[in-house]
Write a protein that holds these residues in place. Structure first.
Motif, mmCIF file in Angstrom:
data_model
loop_
_atom_site.group_PDB
_atom_site.id
_atom_site.type_symbol
_atom_site.label_atom_id
_atom_site.label_comp_id
_atom_site.label_asym_id
_atom_site.label_seq_id
_atom_site.Cartn_x
_atom_site.Cartn_y
_atom_site.Cartn_z
ATOM 1 N N MET A 86 18.689 -25.511 49.843
ATOM 2 C CA MET A 86 20.009 -25.123 49.369
ATOM 3 C C MET A 86 20.937 -26.482 49.233
ATOM 4 O O MET A 86 21.472 -26.637 48.215
ATOM 5 C CB MET A 86 20.589 -24.022 49.895
ATOM 6 C CG MET A 86 21.570 -23.143 48.849
ATOM 7 S SD MET A 86 22.417 -21.865 49.628
ATOM 8 C CE MET A 86 21.415 -20.668 49.492
ATOM 9 N N LEU A 87 20.957 -26.839 50.208
ATOM 10 C CA LEU A 87 21.953 -27.975 50.360
ATOM 11 C C LEU A 87 21.559 -29.173 49.695
ATOM 12 O O LEU A 87 22.397 -30.162 49.117
ATOM 13 C CB LEU A 87 22.223 -28.396 51.885
ATOM 14 C CG LEU A 87 23.350 -29.431 52.222
ATOM 15 C CD1 LEU A 87 24.636 -28.858 51.662
ATOM 16 C CD2 LEU A 87 23.420 -29.702 53.930
ATOM 17 N N THR B 129 30.087 -24.085 40.922
ATOM 18 C CA THR B 129 30.488 -23.601 42.175
ATOM 19 C C THR B 129 29.186 -22.682 42.754
ATOM 20 O O THR B 129 28.793 -21.706 42.101
ATOM 21 C CB THR B 129 31.468 -22.868 42.291
ATOM 22 O OG1 THR B 129 32.922 -23.652 41.712
ATOM 23 C CG2 THR B 129 31.917 -22.314 43.600
ATOM 24 N N PRO B 130 28.613 -22.969 43.921
ATOM 25 C CA PRO B 130 27.188 -22.563 44.508
ATOM 26 C C PRO B 130 27.692 -20.935 44.714
ATOM 27 O O PRO B 130 29.004 -20.623 44.927
ATOM 28 C CB PRO B 130 27.089 -23.160 45.719
ATOM 29 C CG PRO B 130 27.946 -24.335 45.739
ATOM 30 C CD PRO B 130 29.110 -24.130 44.645
ATOM 31 N N LEU C 88 26.890 -20.362 53.685
ATOM 32 C CA LEU C 88 25.579 -20.870 53.083
ATOM 33 C C LEU C 88 24.511 -20.365 54.241
ATOM 34 O O LEU C 88 23.546 -19.905 54.030
ATOM 35 C CB LEU C 88 25.703 -22.506 52.995
ATOM 36 C CG LEU C 88 24.306 -22.956 52.541
ATOM 37 C CD1 LEU C 88 24.666 -24.271 51.640
ATOM 38 C CD2 LEU C 88 23.276 -23.503 53.489
ATOM 39 N N VAL D 220 25.116 -28.363 45.162
ATOM 40 C CA VAL D 220 25.642 -28.226 46.228
ATOM 41 C C VAL D 220 26.271 -29.366 47.103
ATOM 42 O O VAL D 220 27.197 -29.420 47.610
ATOM 43 C CB VAL D 220 24.724 -27.188 47.083
ATOM 44 C CG1 VAL D 220 25.045 -27.059 48.605
ATOM 45 C CG2 VAL D 220 24.171 -25.856 46.456
#
Ligand SMILES: NC(=O)c1ccc[n+]([C@@H]2O[C@H](COP(=O)([O-])OP(=O)(O)OC[C@H]3O[C@@H](n4cnc5c(N)ncnc54)[C@H](O)[C@@H]3O)[C@@H](O)[C@H]2O)c1
Length: 565
Positions: free
Chosen positions: A122-123, A28-29, A239, A128
């Protein structure tokens, strides 16, 4: 629960979880406060609001049921009519000239380029991407591939606006004036306080792309996503905060439609972007005195031209267009006009076979989520149709009363499932209706009614009936997407030249759905029509034109006072 507490809670859960659970949490991020696999009736998730820089709850929790089994699995802190003051105050802090504009705080354009770069990075991490795809699947059931594509489009969009690309959105121009010292500059100017309202079917892509567009151009948005799916955007905002989004730049509200309507009237945003049904779109256009941009219903058509080729491919695209995401894309194929030359090609049999591959187990077919509005939602006029199984069957039966119509395939409820009754559960369905019958005034409204589910109308036309097909397209109200499936340039030219849909695909590979970030997506033929995805869409929706005419002199020495005019 504050963000900190959420994290502590998460850490505690991680510590106490059994091994399988631990391994899931490990994936899990860091920004996340939920795990898509863990959310359930026995371990419900919470969704909060974000206003004036902090996460807040509300006096009321609205329970969301798992669309696959009816368990109450997410509780959303829905703001009540008496609780909107902080949101009104927050919007009022933003002046009409915005948080930035070409002449104020231009460094913020660069800041948003940096935020986009970090968020895209990040995505783009596999864990993610997977996190968001699975979270989308939990609330808006669609196949993993469809959910992943939604996240990938969002990620690419963020990549597109890295570095200097945000400031390029606000590119201005200058025109020489009439005399020395005079020139006019055209600027893209923000609206300042704005609102964004989005539906359930694309829980990440629609709200994220519109939110970022609003922020890039210098606006301060309040965002409201359909509560059924708002958990996805809640996690995305976390995020974005991790990637440097200033906490005061936007607010996030969960509420029903009536409370949001009230907020809009009290906070008076200078522009509201609405994506959803035409019924609500028209109400907001009236309430907000036209200060809206709209992405509303789609009754999307596909015309197969006279040149029959690539039948397997065309059948597959028809299946994807009509039934992927259980037909709950606003761009879904609603009616197929098939040239008679295709009748003997086996196209319809192939479409039937493809539709029969779809199954609930992998969510290639699944629940239909348009429901009647929440408890406190007044009825605003117009036809309000919850798309339950019964409603779809009733619509089909009404179509079958038309002379010459018949079920081509589907037409039955899904079997062996636990989808709650408030949602629809229907096999992919196609109903044939003769073209001449479609055009009759008593039938036309019925046949062209948008059924936001796995449902399409199919018809046939002969060489001399193209005029009737084009007449049908002309008489429709929603002009969102369309496809002209032909490689005959004269046919394409004729059909394209006499139609208006905003996103139209042309050629033998044409489709009605897809809408990646590199295509403009939006309706045409309506001055209120919005767009999403491209730089043009962002500029059109989220900024207006301002012209500054500099006239600094010098006044010529020969100037003398003219006579009055
Ligand atoms: N054109 C597009 O780009 C696009 C994209 C997706 C969906 N859609 C359309 O959306 C519809 C399906 O979504 P839906 O049934 O959830 O739509 P909907 O209009 O019922 O709801 C959309 C959003 O509006 C909110 N809302 C409802 N009443 C409101 C009010 N009075 N004031 C403010 N907000 C209000 C809802 O809570 C939700 O967040 C279909 O018609 C589909 O074609 C269009």
């Amino acid at each position: 629960m504050s963000r900190l507490l959420s994290r502590q809670h998460l850490a505690a859960v991680r510590r106490s979880a059994p091994f399988a659970c631990v391994s899931r949490w490990l994936h899990t991020p860091s920004f996340a406060t939920v795990s898509p696999q863990e959310v359930s009736g026995s371990s419900p998730a919470e969704v909060q609001n974000f206003v004036q820089g902090s996460w807040t709850a509300s006096a009321n929790w609205n329970w969301i049921v798992d669309p696959l089994n009816g368990d109450k699995f997410i509780k959303v802190a829905e703001v009540q009519g008496t609780e909107i003051k902080p949101f009104v105050e927050s919007l009022s802090k933003c002046p009409k000239h915005g948080l930035h504009n070409p002449l104020k705080a231009p460094e913020r354009y660069l800041m948003y380029g940096d935020i986009s770069a970090k968020a895209a990075h990040m995505l783009g991490q596999p864990a993610v991407l997977d996190f968001f795809a699975k979270l989308i699947q939990r609330v808006s059931p669609k196949s993993y591939q469809q959910a992943l594509a939604e996240v990938q489009v969002s990620q690419k969009f963020l990549e597109n606006f890295c570095g200097d690309q945000v400031r390029f959105l606000a590119r201005s121009f200058a025109v020489p004036g009439n005399h020395l010292g005079q020139r006019s500059n055209g600027y893209r100017w923000p609206y300042g306080p704005v609102a964004i309202i989005t539906p359930f079917n694309f829980p990440l892509e629609i709200p994220l792309l519109q939110l970022m567009g609003a922020l890039y151009m210098g606006n301060k948005p309040v965002l409201k996503v359909d509560s059924k799916v708002s958990i996805v955007m809640e996690q995305m905002i976390r995020l974005l905060h991790d990637c440097g989004l200033p906490a005061e730049d936007m607010d996030f509200i969960n509420s029903d439609g009536a409370v949001m309507n009230k907020l809009l009237l009290e906070a008076n945003p200078k522009m509201t972007l609405f994506t959803g049904s035409s019924r609500v779109a028209e109400k907001l256009a009236a309430d907000l005195k036209g200060r809206v941009k709209l992405e509303d219903a789609g009754f999307d058509w596909k015309i197969l031209g006279p040149d029959v080729q690539e039948v397997d491919y065309v059948a597959w695209v028809c299946d994807q267009d009509a039934y992927a995401c259980s037909g709950q894309k606003c761009s879904a194929q609603s009616v197929l006009f098939m040239h008679k030359n295709w009748s003997s090609s086996g196209l319809l049999e192939k479409m039937k076979k493809l539709s029969e591959r779809r199954k609930l187990e992998d969510l290639t077919i699944g629940p239909v989520l348009t429901v009647s509005q929440g408890r406190s939602q007044p009825f605003f006029g117009g036809q309000l149709t919850p798309v339950t199984t019964e409603a779809m069957i009733e619509h089909m039966n009404n179509l079958l009363k038309i002379r010459g119509s018949k079920v081509l395939f589907g037409g039955e409820p899904l079997a062996n499932h636990s989808i709650p009754k408030i949602y629809g559960a229907m096999k992919p369905t196609a109903v044939f209706v003769p073209l001449e019958e479609i055009l009759k005034s008593g039938n036309f409204e019925l046949v062209t009614k948008e059924i936001f589910g796995p449902f399409q109308v199919v018809t046939e036309y002969s060489e001399d009936q193209l005029e009737l097909v084009l007449e049908a397209c002309e008489r429709m109200n929603a002009h969102l997407t369309a496809a002209v499936v032909s490689n005959d340039p004269l046919f394409l030219q004729d059909v394209l030249g006499r139609s208006v849909n905003g996103t139209t695909y042309a050629g033998i590979r044409a489709r009605t759905t897809g809408a990646p970030q590199n295509h403009w997506f939006g309706p045409a033929g309506d001055p209120r029509g919005a767009g999403i995805g491209t730089p043009e869409a962002i500029k059109l929706v989220w900024s207006c034109h301002r012209e500054v005419i500099y006239d600094v002199g010098p006044v010529p020495e020969s100037w003398a006072l003219p006579s009055a005019t």
